[in-house]
Write an enzyme that holds these catalytic residues in place. Structure first.
Site, PDB file in Angstrom:
ATOM      1  N   HIS A  56      -9.715  -1.181   4.131  1.00 52.56           N
ATOM      2  CA  HIS A  56     -11.593  -0.977   3.673  1.00 52.56           C
ATOM      3  C   HIS A  56     -12.076  -2.485   3.859  1.00 52.56           C
ATOM      4  O   HIS A  56     -10.961  -3.898   3.930  1.00 52.56           O
ATOM      5  CB  HIS A  56     -11.965  -0.655   2.365  1.00 52.56           C
ATOM      6  CG  HIS A  56     -11.669  -1.315   1.065  1.00 52.56           C
ATOM      7  ND1 HIS A  56     -10.435  -1.046   0.450  1.00 52.56           N
ATOM      8  CD2 HIS A  56     -12.406  -1.394   0.115  1.00 52.56           C
ATOM      9  CE1 HIS A  56     -10.448  -1.246  -0.594  1.00 52.56           C
ATOM     10  NE2 HIS A  56     -11.981  -1.711  -1.161  1.00 52.56           N
ATOM     11  N   ASP A  60     -10.939  -8.772  -1.269  1.00 59.44           N
ATOM     12  CA  ASP A  60      -9.897  -8.896  -2.387  1.00 59.44           C
ATOM     13  C   ASP A  60      -8.998  -8.026  -1.165  1.00 59.44           C
ATOM     14  O   ASP A  60      -7.645  -7.965  -1.259  1.00 59.44           O
ATOM     15  CB  ASP A  60      -9.862  -8.264  -3.707  1.00 59.44           C
ATOM     16  CG  ASP A  60     -10.373  -6.960  -3.414  1.00 59.44           C
ATOM     17  OD1 ASP A  60     -11.342  -6.221  -3.495  1.00 59.44           O
ATOM     18  OD2 ASP A  60      -9.203  -5.666  -4.147  1.00 59.44           O
ATOM     19  N   HIS A  61      -9.455  -7.120  -0.259  1.00 63.59           N
ATOM     20  CA  HIS A  61      -8.527  -6.996   0.943  1.00 63.59           C
ATOM     21  C   HIS A  61      -8.302  -7.340   1.994  1.00 63.59           C
ATOM     22  O   HIS A  61      -7.399  -7.223   2.789  1.00 63.59           O
ATOM     23  CB  HIS A  61      -8.880  -5.531   0.939  1.00 63.59           C
ATOM     24  CG  HIS A  61      -9.235  -4.331  -0.690  1.00 63.59           C
ATOM     25  ND1 HIS A  61      -7.940  -3.708  -0.869  1.00 63.59           N
ATOM     26  CD2 HIS A  61      -9.494  -4.329  -1.047  1.00 63.59           C
ATOM     27  CE1 HIS A  61      -8.172  -3.412  -1.571  1.00 63.59           C
ATOM     28  NE2 HIS A  61      -9.115  -3.790  -2.646  1.00 63.59           N
ATOM     29  N   HIS A 114     -15.216   5.449  -2.283  1.00 62.69           N
ATOM     30  CA  HIS A 114     -15.174   3.721  -3.118  1.00 62.69           C
ATOM     31  C   HIS A 114     -15.977   3.201  -1.557  1.00 62.69           C
ATOM     32  O   HIS A 114     -17.231   1.861  -1.870  1.00 62.69           O
ATOM     33  CB  HIS A 114     -14.128   3.653  -3.178  1.00 62.69           C
ATOM     34  CG  HIS A 114     -14.014   2.053  -3.301  1.00 62.69           C
ATOM     35  ND1 HIS A 114     -14.213   1.003  -4.805  1.00 62.69           N
ATOM     36  CD2 HIS A 114     -13.600   0.977  -2.845  1.00 62.69           C
ATOM     37  CE1 HIS A 114     -13.408   0.203  -5.024  1.00 62.69           C
ATOM     38  NE2 HIS A 114     -12.881  -0.406  -3.482  1.00 62.69           N
ATOM     39  N   ASP A 133      -7.964   1.502  -2.001  1.00 62.29           N
ATOM     40  CA  ASP A 133      -8.720   1.667  -3.898  1.00 62.29           C
ATOM     41  C   ASP A 133      -9.192   3.184  -3.600  1.00 62.29           C
ATOM     42  O   ASP A 133     -10.599   3.136  -4.179  1.00 62.29           O
ATOM     43  CB  ASP A 133     -10.184   0.489  -3.269  1.00 62.29           C
ATOM     44  CG  ASP A 133      -9.783  -1.120  -3.894  1.00 62.29           C
ATOM     45  OD1 ASP A 133      -8.361  -1.097  -3.739  1.00 62.29           O
ATOM     46  OD2 ASP A 133     -10.685  -1.644  -4.184  1.00 62.29           O
ATOM     47  N   HIS A 171      -4.260  -1.650  -6.870  1.00 64.27           N
ATOM     48  CA  HIS A 171      -4.055  -2.125  -7.868  1.00 64.27           C
ATOM     49  C   HIS A 171      -3.334  -1.548  -8.776  1.00 64.27           C
ATOM     50  O   HIS A 171      -3.326  -0.590  -9.296  1.00 64.27           O
ATOM     51  CB  HIS A 171      -5.506  -1.923  -8.618  1.00 64.27           C
ATOM     52  CG  HIS A 171      -6.913  -3.180  -7.651  1.00 64.27           C
ATOM     53  ND1 HIS A 171      -7.263  -4.095  -7.447  1.00 64.27           N
ATOM     54  CD2 HIS A 171      -6.878  -2.420  -6.331  1.00 64.27           C
ATOM     55  CE1 HIS A 171      -7.978  -4.555  -6.513  1.00 64.27           C
ATOM     56  NE2 HIS A 171      -8.325  -3.870  -6.501  1.00 64.27           N
TER      57      HIS A 171
HETATM   58 FE    FE Z   1      -9.862  -3.906  -3.909  1.00 64.64          FE
HETATM   59 ZN    ZN Z   2     -12.022  -2.607  -3.080  1.00 63.33          ZN
END
Ligand code: FE
Ligand code: ZN
Length: 261
Positions: A56, A60-61, A114, A133, A171
């Site tokens: 996605h 942070d990805h 998400h 996520d 995570h």
């Molecule tokens: Fe994330």
């Molecule tokens: Zn995310």
């Protein structure tokens, strides 16, 4: 000769796990939010990057993708519906990704909630699930873009995978997720045992991820929102005014979690 694939856990930022799937020579990076962390792991294990997989669009990805592409011009697989500029192979529900260097096939599962375009990758031979996520160990992602009903459908799809699937989420949120889970199901003995086991891993500095899908189905409240005990607890704690439909129960659980921790 059949190659043997391994998975490296690459910690990044405060609590992200980036994943590298490799055969000792070639490597695929999953959700490389941090290029430096990936490049260090590739160098340490003498691996050649051959593809990038994205679940996605959150930074942070995907944040490390531009730097990784400067290092090696590899294909980038990602969700068709999440608008990520670097994606060269846009994926939809039901697509299958074949990574020839690793002789690895991954099935694409659309898991909106998400984000609206969020996808998961499932390796049908190895039973590995890379779910970003969406499903976490003991929890699930926040609903930034989708509805509770979409997220419930998405989690139902993941819960239908084989029980022995390994859940590679993105995570390390497990202990705080399980604290909430125990608030929802204080009498769940498997959940009580899991909390002790996962606390021991964290005390030893070990990741709690991947987890077994079967254990998620036994202990993760977001896979258990139809359980009588969970619905009864939602009523008893006045998180729902009366019995409603499954999606409303799930929504109440998600809102409760948002305010819990
Ligand atoms: Fe994330
Ligand atoms: Zn995310």
């Amino acid at each position: 000769m059949k190659n043997t694939l391994s998975i490296l856990n690459v910690p990044a930022f405060d609590d992200n796990y980036l994943w590298i799937i490799h055969d000792g020579k070639y490597a695929v990076a999953v959700d490389p939010g941090d290029a430096d962390a990936i490049l260090a792991a590739l160098a340490q294990h003498h691996l050649v990057l051959s593809a990038i997989l994205l679940t996605h669009h959150h930074a942070d990805h995907i944040g490390g993708v531009p730097a990784l592409l400067r290092h090696a011009a590899v294909p980038v697989y990602g969700p068709a519906n999440d608008n990520i500029a670097a994606v060269t192979h846009a994926l939809h529900q039901g697509d299958s990704v074949h990574l020839p260097e690793l002789n690895l096939t991954l099935d694409v599962i659309a898991v909106p909630g998400h984000t609206l375009g969020h996808i998961a990758y499932f390796a049908p031979v190895q039973h590995w699930l890379f779910c970003g996520d969406t499903l976490f160990a003991g929890g699930c992602g926040r609903l930034f873009e989708g509805t509770a009903s979409q997220m419930l459908d998405s989690l139902d799809k993941l819960a239908a995978l084989p029980d022995d699937s390994l859940v590679y989420c993105a995570h390390e949120y497990t202990l705080s997720n399980l604290r909430f889970a125990l608030e929802v199901e204080p009498e769940n003995a498997l959940l009580q045992q899991r909390m002790i086991a996962e606390q021991a891993k964290r005390q030893d500095g070990l990741p709690t991820v991947p987890s077994l899908l079967k254990l998620e189905k036994q202990t993760n409240p977001f896979l258990r929102s139809r359980e009588a005990a969970v619905v009864a607890r939602l009523l008893a704690c006045e998180k729902i005014p009366a019995l409603q439909d499954d999606a409303s129960h799930f929504a109440a659980l998600r809102v409760w979690k948002n305010h819990y921790a």
